[in-house]
Design a protein around this motif. Structure first.
Motif, PDB file in Angstrom:
ATOM      1  N   GLU A  49       0.826  -1.217   0.000  1.00 32.91           N
ATOM      2  CA  GLU A  49       0.000   0.000   0.000  1.00 32.91           C
ATOM      3  C   GLU A  49       0.859   1.265   0.000  1.00 32.91           C
ATOM      4  OE1 GLU A  49      -2.885  -0.143   3.100  1.00 32.91           O
ATOM      5  OE2 GLU A  49      -3.728  -2.062   2.444  1.00 32.91           O
ATOM      6  N   LEU A  50       1.843   1.299  -0.884  1.00 38.92           N
ATOM      7  CA  LEU A  50       2.711   2.462  -1.039  1.00 38.92           C
ATOM      8  C   LEU A  50       2.298   3.213  -2.298  1.00 38.92           C
ATOM      9  CD1 LEU A  50       6.083   0.658  -0.249  1.00 38.92           C
ATOM     10  CD2 LEU A  50       4.657   1.979   1.335  1.00 38.92           C
ATOM     11  N   ALA A  51       2.210   4.521  -2.198  1.00 39.26           N
ATOM     12  CA  ALA A  51       1.670   5.317  -3.301  1.00 39.26           C
ATOM     13  C   ALA A  51       2.664   5.518  -4.439  1.00 39.26           C
ATOM     14  CB  ALA A  51       1.203   6.678  -2.774  1.00 39.26           C
ATOM     15  N   ASP A  52       3.942   5.675  -4.128  1.00 39.89           N
ATOM     16  CA  ASP A  52       4.924   5.997  -5.156  1.00 39.89           C
ATOM     17  C   ASP A  52       6.320   5.570  -4.704  1.00 39.89           C
ATOM     18  OD1 ASP A  52       5.724   7.940  -3.262  1.00 39.89           O
ATOM     19  OD2 ASP A  52       4.379   9.427  -4.152  1.00 39.89           O
ATOM     20  N   GLN A  53       7.316   5.889  -5.541  1.00 37.29           N
ATOM     21  CA  GLN A  53       8.683   5.495  -5.229  1.00 37.29           C
ATOM     22  C   GLN A  53       9.223   6.190  -3.988  1.00 37.29           C
ATOM     23  OE1 GLN A  53      11.446   5.837  -8.467  1.00 37.29           O
ATOM     24  NE2 GLN A  53      10.720   3.968  -9.457  1.00 37.29           N
ATOM     25  N   ASP A  54       8.815   7.418  -3.760  1.00 35.94           N
ATOM     26  CA  ASP A  54       9.286   8.115  -2.556  1.00 35.94           C
ATOM     27  C   ASP A  54       8.841   7.382  -1.298  1.00 35.94           C
ATOM     28  OD1 ASP A  54      10.605  10.089  -3.947  1.00 35.94           O
ATOM     29  OD2 ASP A  54       8.917  11.490  -3.927  1.00 35.94           O
ATOM     30  N   GLN A  55       7.578   6.984  -1.268  1.00 33.72           N
ATOM     31  CA  GLN A  55       7.097   6.213  -0.121  1.00 33.72           C
ATOM     32  C   GLN A  55       7.800   4.866  -0.041  1.00 33.72           C
ATOM     33  OE1 GLN A  55       2.894   5.760   0.355  1.00 33.72           O
ATOM     34  NE2 GLN A  55       2.483   7.971   0.426  1.00 33.72           N
ATOM     35  N   ALA A  56       8.078   4.274  -1.205  1.00 34.16           N
ATOM     36  CA  ALA A  56       8.750   2.976  -1.227  1.00 34.16           C
ATOM     37  C   ALA A  56      10.162   3.093  -0.658  1.00 34.16           C
ATOM     38  CB  ALA A  56       8.788   2.434  -2.651  1.00 34.16           C
ATOM     39  N   ARG A  57      10.874   4.151  -1.005  1.00 29.69           N
ATOM     40  CA  ARG A  57      12.222   4.351  -0.462  1.00 29.69           C
ATOM     41  C   ARG A  57      12.169   4.479   1.063  1.00 29.69           C
ATOM     42  NH1 ARG A  57      12.481   8.041  -5.003  1.00 29.69           N
ATOM     43  NH2 ARG A  57      13.761   7.126  -6.665  1.00 29.69           N
ATOM     44  N   THR A  58      11.250   5.275   1.541  1.00 28.94           N
ATOM     45  CA  THR A  58      11.112   5.447   2.993  1.00 28.94           C
ATOM     46  C   THR A  58      10.754   4.136   3.669  1.00 28.94           C
ATOM     47  OG1 THR A  58      10.419   7.757   2.714  1.00 28.94           O
ATOM     48  CG2 THR A  58       9.860   6.698   4.794  1.00 28.94           C
ATOM     49  N   ALA A  59       9.896   3.351   3.023  1.00 27.72           N
ATOM     50  CA  ALA A  59       9.490   2.061   3.589  1.00 27.72           C
ATOM     51  C   ALA A  59      10.662   1.094   3.668  1.00 27.72           C
ATOM     52  CB  ALA A  59       8.364   1.460   2.753  1.00 27.72           C
ATOM     53  N   VAL A  60      11.524   1.106   2.653  1.00 22.49           N
ATOM     54  CA  VAL A  60      12.708   0.242   2.666  1.00 22.49           C
ATOM     55  C   VAL A  60      13.620   0.612   3.827  1.00 22.49           C
ATOM     56  CG1 VAL A  60      14.831  -0.352   1.436  1.00 22.49           C
ATOM     57  CG2 VAL A  60      12.651  -0.308   0.209  1.00 22.49           C
ATOM     58  N   VAL A  61      13.821   1.916   4.029  1.00 22.80           N
ATOM     59  CA  VAL A  61      14.644   2.387   5.147  1.00 22.80           C
ATOM     60  C   VAL A  61      14.044   1.926   6.469  1.00 22.80           C
ATOM     61  CG1 VAL A  61      15.490   4.415   6.394  1.00 22.80           C
ATOM     62  CG2 VAL A  61      15.541   4.373   3.892  1.00 22.80           C
ATOM     63  N   ASP A  62      12.742   2.086   6.605  1.00 23.53           N
ATOM     64  CA  ASP A  62      12.072   1.678   7.841  1.00 23.53           C
ATOM     65  C   ASP A  62      12.237   0.183   8.081  1.00 23.53           C
ATOM     66  OD1 ASP A  62      11.256   4.266   8.274  1.00 23.53           O
ATOM     67  OD2 ASP A  62       9.220   3.967   7.515  1.00 23.53           O
TER      68      ASP A  62
END
Length: 204
Positions: free
Chosen positions: A78-91
């Motif tokens: 449920e990630l909207a875009d690549q920016d959210q995906a990058r943050t999710a990977v870090v988390d």
């Protein structure tokens, strides 16, 4: 006393206890007797639910990888875009490396077993394939492969450090992998500059 048949939670309790025992004492410290004593179940219930200690270990690690896969889903869906995906990977990297000592030790035990036995390699491969499939919703397959390696490798590296963890450094590493810098893109791959002559060529 409840039998294995009338105590449906007993099998799950045995598996949970097995993982705790592995995290504390390693694979070598696991035995039917130790598991039964710590789980508070009759020793006979071990053979009632499992054919042998190998089956106990395999089922316990299967449950553990299910837990890690669920953790991955929590962060990478449920990630909207690549920016959210990058943050999710870090988390996700920080959750894996800053999480319980139990999970960190069990991951290392799983890797060690996977180097020797096909069953455990398949568990790691299933976890890897699942992670990559989530990442491929936002990145090309090659990038997803690199991110998966970063997640596992950096989580391990950070878990062993005694210095404070800086999420900004992790985010920079993720950004470097997911951002094309210089050169063109062909089929999702970064085109590297071609050398027109060997670097050790002599002037003629």
């Amino acid at each position: 006393m409840a039998t294995g048949y009338t105590d449906p939670q007993r099998r799950e309790r045995i598996l949970a206890t097995t993982l705790e025992l592995i995290a504390q004492e390693g694979i070598a410290g696991v035995s039917h007797r130790k598991i039964a004593a710590r789980a508070g179940v009759p020793l006979g219930s071990m053979t009632y639910h499992f054919h042998g200690i190998d089956e106990v270990l395999r089922e316990a690690f299967r449950h553990f990888t299910d837990h890690i896969v669920a953790l991955t889903d929590t962060h990478l869906t449920e990630l909207a875009d690549q920016d959210q995906a990058r943050t999710a990977v870090v988390d996700l990297i920080h959750v894996l490396s800053d999480g319980t000592r139990r999970d960190f030790v069990l991951i290392q035990e799983l890797y060690t077993l996977a180097t020797r036995e096909a069953y455990y390699r398949e568990l790691v491969q299933r976890w890897t394939a699942h992670t990559r499939s989530r990442l491929e919703a936002h990145f090309d397959p090659d990038t997803a492969c690199q991110l998966d390696a970063l997640i596992k490798g950096l989580a391990l590296h950070r878990s062993l450090l005694t210095t404070p963890h800086d999420s900004a450094l992790t985010f920079d590493a993720v950004t470097r992998i997911t951002t094309i810098r210089g050169g063109g893109v062909a089929g999702g791959r970064l085109e590297r500059p071609r050398n027109t002559e060997p670097s050790n060529a002599r002037d003629e």
